[in-house]
Write an enzyme that holds these catalytic residues in place. Structure first.
Site, PDB file in Angstrom:
ATOM      1  N   ARG A 103      21.346  -6.686 -13.985  1.00  0.00           N
ATOM      2  CA  ARG A 103      21.500  -6.064 -15.231  1.00  0.00           C
ATOM      3  C   ARG A 103      22.830  -6.431 -15.428  1.00  0.00           C
ATOM      4  NH1 ARG A 103      19.560  -0.502 -18.027  1.00  0.00           N
ATOM      5  NH2 ARG A 103      17.668  -1.842 -18.181  1.00  0.00           N
ATOM      6  N   CYS A 260      12.067   1.957 -25.738  1.00  0.00           N
ATOM      7  CA  CYS A 260      12.337   1.675 -24.398  1.00  0.00           C
ATOM      8  C   CYS A 260      13.108   2.759 -23.523  1.00  0.00           C
ATOM      9  CB  CYS A 260      13.216   0.232 -24.420  1.00  0.00           C
ATOM     10  SG  CYS A 260      14.669   0.476 -25.154  1.00  0.00           S
ATOM     11  N   ARG A 288       6.713   0.080 -16.858  1.00  0.00           N
ATOM     12  CA  ARG A 288       7.719  -0.797 -16.038  1.00  0.00           C
ATOM     13  C   ARG A 288       7.342  -1.014 -14.736  1.00  0.00           C
ATOM     14  NH1 ARG A 288      12.831  -0.735 -18.460  1.00  0.00           N
ATOM     15  NH2 ARG A 288      13.172  -2.145 -16.941  1.00  0.00           N
TER      16      ARG A 288
HETATM   17  N1  NVA Z   1      19.512  -2.214 -26.224  1.00  0.00           N
HETATM   18  C1  NVA Z   1      19.671  -1.266 -25.063  1.00  0.00           C
HETATM   19  C2  NVA Z   1      18.548  -0.916 -24.334  1.00  0.00           C
HETATM   20  C3  NVA Z   1      18.585  -0.020 -23.335  1.00  0.00           C
HETATM   21  C4  NVA Z   1      17.329   0.054 -22.127  1.00  0.00           C
HETATM   22  C5  NVA Z   1      21.159  -1.567 -24.257  1.00  0.00           C
HETATM   23  O1  NVA Z   1      21.185  -2.596 -24.116  1.00  0.00           O
HETATM   24  O2  NVA Z   1      21.572  -0.721 -24.083  1.00  0.00           O
HETATM   25  N1   CP Z   2      14.490   0.958 -20.932  1.00  0.00           N
HETATM   26  C1   CP Z   2      15.215   0.735 -19.778  1.00  0.00           C
HETATM   27  O1   CP Z   2      15.673  -0.224 -19.604  1.00  0.00           O
HETATM   28  O2   CP Z   2      15.880   2.032 -19.197  1.00  0.00           O
HETATM   29  P1   CP Z   2      17.062   2.075 -18.336  1.00  0.00           P
HETATM   30  O3   CP Z   2      18.221   1.502 -19.162  1.00  0.00           O
HETATM   31  O4   CP Z   2      17.063   3.524 -18.041  1.00  0.00           O
HETATM   32  O5   CP Z   2      16.840   1.214 -17.201  1.00  0.00           O
END
Ligand code: NVA
Ligand code: CP
Length: 302
Positions: A103, A260, A288
């Protein structure tokens, strides 16, 4: 299936359906106590440059349920945080573990990592895409509407990473889609170029127009991770782009709402609508786990 899951643009409809079918099976098996340790003895490295609740816990738990283990690697604790090239990190981790979930901010970082890793790489969210989220979303839509083909999804809000991936996933699976964003917050140009080929896609600036006859309404925060400095401006710019009772009255009477998470009540979604649709929203969060177990089993189980 390719070696990696970097973005849904790389997957065919058959790939997506294969993941969703296996995810349904994984969910059924978990609920019925049937265990398949298809990743016994394997390790997933999880690199996080941004916060996470769902992604971290579902990947880590999923690996454990499949008989393997997961390593949580914060960006700040890795040498990546001190400038070690991602190319070198890829080659080192490939000698120790069986898969990498990452991530981060730039999609290019994930693509580079995958190009230099000899093991599968899974995108756990970038500024461009969130493919694992959309696999869970499609799984949830099938649970509530029994199909994807012909089901209409409306996105109301920021044309962000989640929106980009939803457009690709929904259109590849035969859904109709309408996206409403304020001017200047449209989805990524590459995604719009992809969507242009689909007559059942529309991009508008009016949330009511997008919501009309929708079977699924989806939104996300107005300021994503990394955009905290823009939060106040975005609250002003996104006025009117809220999924609320008025918008729901325009949608199909059997419509569901997905988010989400994390959600900001009374910003992108009214508190009342959030609670009314808590069942699909938390089913989506649960899915998920099942969807990612399917991805890991397909990519790392060979
Ligand atoms: N669009 C949001 C999604 C979080 C799961 C972000 O990138 O922070
Ligand atoms: N929706 C999602 O990806 O949640 P987190 O940021 O908690 O992983």
């Amino acid at each position: 299936m390719k070696k990696d899951l970097l973005k849904l643009l790389d997957l065919s409809q058959e790939d997506i359906l294969e993941i969703l079918n296996l995810a349904d099976q994984m969910k059924y098996e978990l609920k019925n106590g049937i265990k398949h340790k298809v990743l016994k003895g394997k390790t997933l490295a999880m690199i996080f440059s941004k916060s996470s609740t769902r992604t971290r816990v579902s990947f880590e738990t999923g690996m454990y349920q499949l008989g393997g283990q997961a390593l949580f690697l914060s960006h700040n604790d890795l040498q990546i945080g001190r400038g070690e090239p991602v190319e070198d990190t890829a080659r080192v981790l490939s000698r120790y573990v069986d898969g990498i979930m990452i991530r981060t901010f730039a999609q290019e970082e994930v693509e580079t990592l995958a190009s230099r890793a000899s093991i599968p790489v899974i995108n756990g969210l970038t500024d461009f895409a969130h493919p694992c989220q959309i696999l869970a979303d499609l799984m949830t839509v099938r649970e509530y509407h029994s199909a994807l083909e012909g089901v209409k999804v409306a996105w109301i809000g920021d044309g962000n990473n989640v929106c980009n991936s939803l457009i690709v996933g929904a259109l590849k699976c035969g859904m109709k889609m309408s996206v409403a964003t304020p001017k200047g917050y449209e989805p990524h140009a590459d995604i719009l170029a992809f969507a242009k080929e689909y007559p059942e896609f529309s991009l508008v600036n009016d949330p009511a127009e997008a919501a009309e006859t929708a079977d699924v309404l989806v939104t996300d925060v107005w300021a994503s991770m990394g955009q905290e400095d823009e939060a106040q401006k975005r609250i002003r710019d996104f006025a009117g782009f809220q999924i609320n009772e008025k918008i729901m009255s325009i949608a199909h009477e059997k419509a569901i709402v997905l988010h989400c998470l994390p959600a900001h009540r009374d910003e992108e979604i009214s508190a009342g609508v959030f609670e009314k649709y808590a069942d699909p929203i938390f089913d989506e969060a649960e899915n998920r786990l099942h969807a990612q177990k399917a991805v890991m089993a397909l990519l790392m189980g060979k």
